[in-house]
Design a protein around this motif. Structure first.
Motif, PDB file in Angstrom:
ATOM      1  N   ASP A  47      36.216  40.320  35.807  1.00 26.03           N
ATOM      2  CA  ASP A  47      37.562  40.272  36.376  1.00 26.03           C
ATOM      3  C   ASP A  47      37.863  38.867  36.890  1.00 26.03           C
ATOM      4  OD1 ASP A  47      36.076  40.181  38.687  1.00 26.03           O
ATOM      5  OD2 ASP A  47      36.641  42.192  39.365  1.00 26.03           O
ATOM      6  N   GLY A  48      39.129  38.644  37.166  1.00 26.28           N
ATOM      7  CA  GLY A  48      39.565  37.340  37.643  1.00 26.28           C
ATOM      8  C   GLY A  48      39.162  36.236  36.684  1.00 26.28           C
ATOM      9  N   ALA A  49      38.642  35.161  37.235  1.00 29.78           N
ATOM     10  CA  ALA A  49      38.279  34.009  36.415  1.00 29.78           C
ATOM     11  C   ALA A  49      37.052  34.280  35.556  1.00 29.78           C
ATOM     12  CB  ALA A  49      38.018  32.795  37.308  1.00 29.78           C
ATOM     13  N   ALA A  92      41.226  47.545  24.410  1.00 38.05           N
ATOM     14  CA  ALA A  92      42.643  47.650  24.063  1.00 38.05           C
ATOM     15  C   ALA A  92      42.742  47.829  22.560  1.00 38.05           C
ATOM     16  CB  ALA A  92      43.388  46.389  24.495  1.00 38.05           C
ATOM     17  N   MET A  93      43.309  48.962  22.137  1.00 39.96           N
ATOM     18  CA  MET A  93      43.559  49.187  20.711  1.00 39.96           C
ATOM     19  C   MET A  93      44.907  48.532  20.429  1.00 39.96           C
ATOM     20  SD  MET A  93      42.526  53.232  20.644  1.00 39.96           S
ATOM     21  CE  MET A  93      41.336  53.828  21.882  1.00 39.96           C
ATOM     22  N   GLY A 118      49.769  37.505  25.891  1.00 42.85           N
ATOM     23  CA  GLY A 118      49.830  38.942  26.174  1.00 42.85           C
ATOM     24  C   GLY A 118      49.934  39.201  27.667  1.00 42.85           C
ATOM     25  N   ARG A 119      50.364  40.386  28.016  1.00 42.06           N
ATOM     26  CA  ARG A 119      50.550  40.740  29.437  1.00 42.06           C
ATOM     27  C   ARG A 119      49.283  41.414  29.941  1.00 42.06           C
ATOM     28  NH1 ARG A 119      55.107  44.555  29.793  1.00 42.06           N
ATOM     29  NH2 ARG A 119      54.589  45.051  27.638  1.00 42.06           N
ATOM     30  N   TRP A 120      48.394  40.625  30.471  1.00 42.16           N
ATOM     31  CA  TRP A 120      47.132  41.139  30.980  1.00 42.16           C
ATOM     32  C   TRP A 120      47.249  41.483  32.458  1.00 42.16           C
ATOM     33  CZ3 TRP A 120      43.051  42.557  28.099  1.00 42.16           C
ATOM     34  CH2 TRP A 120      43.002  42.084  26.780  1.00 42.16           C
ATOM     35  N   ARG A 121      46.853  42.668  32.810  1.00 33.13           N
ATOM     36  CA  ARG A 121      46.781  43.105  34.195  1.00 33.13           C
ATOM     37  C   ARG A 121      45.341  43.566  34.432  1.00 33.13           C
ATOM     38  NH1 ARG A 121      50.744  40.837  33.372  1.00 33.13           N
ATOM     39  NH2 ARG A 121      52.910  41.390  33.869  1.00 33.13           N
ATOM     40  N   ALA A 122      45.120  44.350  35.476  1.00 33.64           N
ATOM     41  CA  ALA A 122      43.756  44.825  35.750  1.00 33.64           C
ATOM     42  C   ALA A 122      43.769  46.338  35.983  1.00 33.64           C
ATOM     43  CB  ALA A 122      43.176  44.119  36.965  1.00 33.64           C
ATOM     44  N   TRP A 123      42.754  47.001  35.473  1.00 34.24           N
ATOM     45  CA  TRP A 123      42.504  48.393  35.816  1.00 34.24           C
ATOM     46  C   TRP A 123      42.092  48.462  37.295  1.00 34.24           C
ATOM     47  CZ3 TRP A 123      43.547  52.383  32.652  1.00 34.24           C
ATOM     48  CH2 TRP A 123      43.632  52.153  31.277  1.00 34.24           C
ATOM     49  N   PRO A 124      42.176  49.629  37.916  1.00 35.01           N
ATOM     50  CA  PRO A 124      41.670  49.749  39.289  1.00 35.01           C
ATOM     51  C   PRO A 124      40.235  49.244  39.431  1.00 35.01           C
ATOM     52  CG  PRO A 124      42.903  51.710  38.699  1.00 35.01           C
ATOM     53  CD  PRO A 124      42.839  50.868  37.450  1.00 35.01           C
ATOM     54  N   SER A 125      39.468  49.314  38.352  1.00 38.24           N
ATOM     55  CA  SER A 125      38.084  48.815  38.362  1.00 38.24           C
ATOM     56  C   SER A 125      38.024  47.298  38.409  1.00 38.24           C
ATOM     57  CB  SER A 125      37.362  49.282  37.092  1.00 38.24           C
ATOM     58  OG  SER A 125      37.968  48.665  35.952  1.00 38.24           O
ATOM     59  N   GLY A 126      39.163  46.636  38.143  1.00 35.88           N
ATOM     60  CA  GLY A 126      39.179  45.187  38.046  1.00 35.88           C
ATOM     61  C   GLY A 126      39.089  44.687  36.611  1.00 35.88           C
ATOM     62  N   ARG A 127      38.707  45.554  35.690  1.00 41.86           N
ATOM     63  CA  ARG A 127      38.543  45.121  34.299  1.00 41.86           C
ATOM     64  C   ARG A 127      39.906  44.860  33.643  1.00 41.86           C
ATOM     65  NH1 ARG A 127      33.867  48.563  34.987  1.00 41.86           N
ATOM     66  NH2 ARG A 127      35.101  50.447  34.751  1.00 41.86           N
ATOM     67  N   PRO A 128      39.925  43.996  32.631  1.00 42.89           N
ATOM     68  CA  PRO A 128      41.201  43.587  32.033  1.00 42.89           C
ATOM     69  C   PRO A 128      41.938  44.743  31.341  1.00 42.89           C
ATOM     70  CG  PRO A 128      39.468  42.011  31.490  1.00 42.89           C
ATOM     71  CD  PRO A 128      38.789  43.205  32.098  1.00 42.89           C
ATOM     72  N   LEU A 129      43.250  44.778  31.572  1.00 41.80           N
ATOM     73  CA  LEU A 129      44.127  45.807  30.997  1.00 41.80           C
ATOM     74  C   LEU A 129      45.256  45.096  30.266  1.00 41.80           C
ATOM     75  CD1 LEU A 129      45.568  48.559  30.694  1.00 41.80           C
ATOM     76  CD2 LEU A 129      46.404  48.285  33.038  1.00 41.80           C
ATOM     77  N   LEU A 130      45.366  45.342  28.974  1.00 42.56           N
ATOM     78  CA  LEU A 130      46.419  44.713  28.175  1.00 42.56           C
ATOM     79  C   LEU A 130      47.607  45.653  28.064  1.00 42.56           C
ATOM     80  CD1 LEU A 130      47.487  42.449  26.310  1.00 42.56           C
ATOM     81  CD2 LEU A 130      46.298  43.575  24.415  1.00 42.56           C
ATOM     82  N   LEU A 131      48.706  45.298  28.724  1.00 42.39           N
ATOM     83  CA  LEU A 131      49.927  46.093  28.573  1.00 42.39           C
ATOM     84  C   LEU A 131      50.499  45.858  27.174  1.00 42.39           C
ATOM     85  CD1 LEU A 131      51.651  45.555  32.045  1.00 42.39           C
ATOM     86  CD2 LEU A 131      50.091  47.369  31.313  1.00 42.39           C
ATOM     87  N   GLY A 132      51.086  46.899  26.606  1.00 44.62           N
ATOM     88  CA  GLY A 132      51.668  46.769  25.279  1.00 44.62           C
ATOM     89  C   GLY A 132      50.714  47.086  24.149  1.00 44.62           C
ATOM     90  N   ALA A 133      49.446  47.330  24.481  1.00 45.47           N
ATOM     91  CA  ALA A 133      48.524  47.790  23.444  1.00 45.47           C
ATOM     92  C   ALA A 133      48.910  49.210  23.035  1.00 45.47           C
ATOM     93  CB  ALA A 133      47.089  47.777  23.970  1.00 45.47           C
TER      94      ALA A 133
END
Lengths: 178, 178
Positions: A47-49, A92-93, A118-133
């Motif tokens: 997560d993060g950097a 992310a599929m 891409g619009r990357w956010r984070a799951w509650p776990s902190g792991r990367p979440l790609l919106l729009g997948a």
């Protein structure tokens, strides 16, 4: 985060070297595998950097009980190390139109620049979440099988987000859209 | 035939039960996995009257060195037993138009009647070869990972036959053609 799996319920695993005679050469293998259509996914961890990610197509549903999937990642890679050290990964599929993201995470840009697209956010776990997948899932690491060149990571699904109906597929060395 | 792998070079394999809290329920898991487009394949083993086969989509390229792929098969199945007892399997990546074959091997007909549809021949190994598939490959068993509900079979490719340019894909609970 440090959530390496600790409790161990080791499945039996055997590996014998393939016979040197008779197996396909690299070109024959590559041609055969090019025929195997596969969903284009970005597997990511950290997560993060510390985020790292990689385009993968060797992904398979494993079992509903427990709800698990399998992803194969090159063993000697930053992603494999990050999955092991953080105890999870996201997937992310990709959707049609996300070919550029697939190219970036396949190595078109260095690791530090990949998340710029891409619009990357984070799951509650902190792991990367790609919106729009097409679909995004978050997984805790439930098992690891270390093969000579690849790690098979078994992930238990703890999050799922649907983004669309389509799918981006890799087939015969080209992107195709469903 | 009896060619179970004997030499053992056990990869490290760990499996921990998924946390009972937080993982997706069956419906959530099924919805997420429905988004994962996968090539429709028939995995088969045995020869002559002993042939068995099953439609599978959990197939992934593993490594060019040695040239291997991975297929996940329900552990308590005739196909898993046949792969273990004969030491290999074949895989047919289906082409558009072979939906009926996919349905048959997914359970629409009993095991004995499945090979009635399609032009089935035999690889030099004796394993089933489906003519007209997009790509057919023949594999000797190079490794097995036994997970709670499924076996992951690692196959070393010893034969490959290209049949066409297209692919039949399973996505969002429907067949789609590439």
């Amino acid at each position: 985060m440090s959530r390496k799996p600790s409790g161990v319920n080791a499945p039996a695993a055997r590996l014998v070297p393939a016979s040197p005679q008779g197996v396909l050469d690299h070109a024959g293998f590559a041609d055969a595998m090019a025929a195997l259509a596969g969903a284009v996914c970005v597997a990511a961890a950290g997560d993060g950097a510390e985020r790292v990610g990689r385009t993968v197509t060797a992904v398979a549903s494993l079992s509903p009980e427990p709800p698990t999937l399998l992803v194969s990642v090159t063993r000697d890679s930053a992603l494999a190390r990050a999955i092991l050290s953080t105890g999870g990964f996201s997937l992310a599929m990709l959707a049609p139109g996300q070919e550029e993201i697939a190219d970036l995470f396949a190595g078109k840009r260095g690791a530090a620049e990949r998340f710029a697209e891409g619009r990357w956010r984070a799951w509650p776990s902190g792991r990367p979440l790609l919106l729009g997948a097409a679909q995004a899932v978050d997984c805790t690491l439930a098992g690891v099988v270390e093969l000579p060149t690849h790690c098979l990571f078994v992930g238990a699904l703890v999050g799922s987000l649907r983004g669309g109906d389509g799918a981006l597929v890799w087939h015969r060395r080209a992107y195709k859209s469903l």
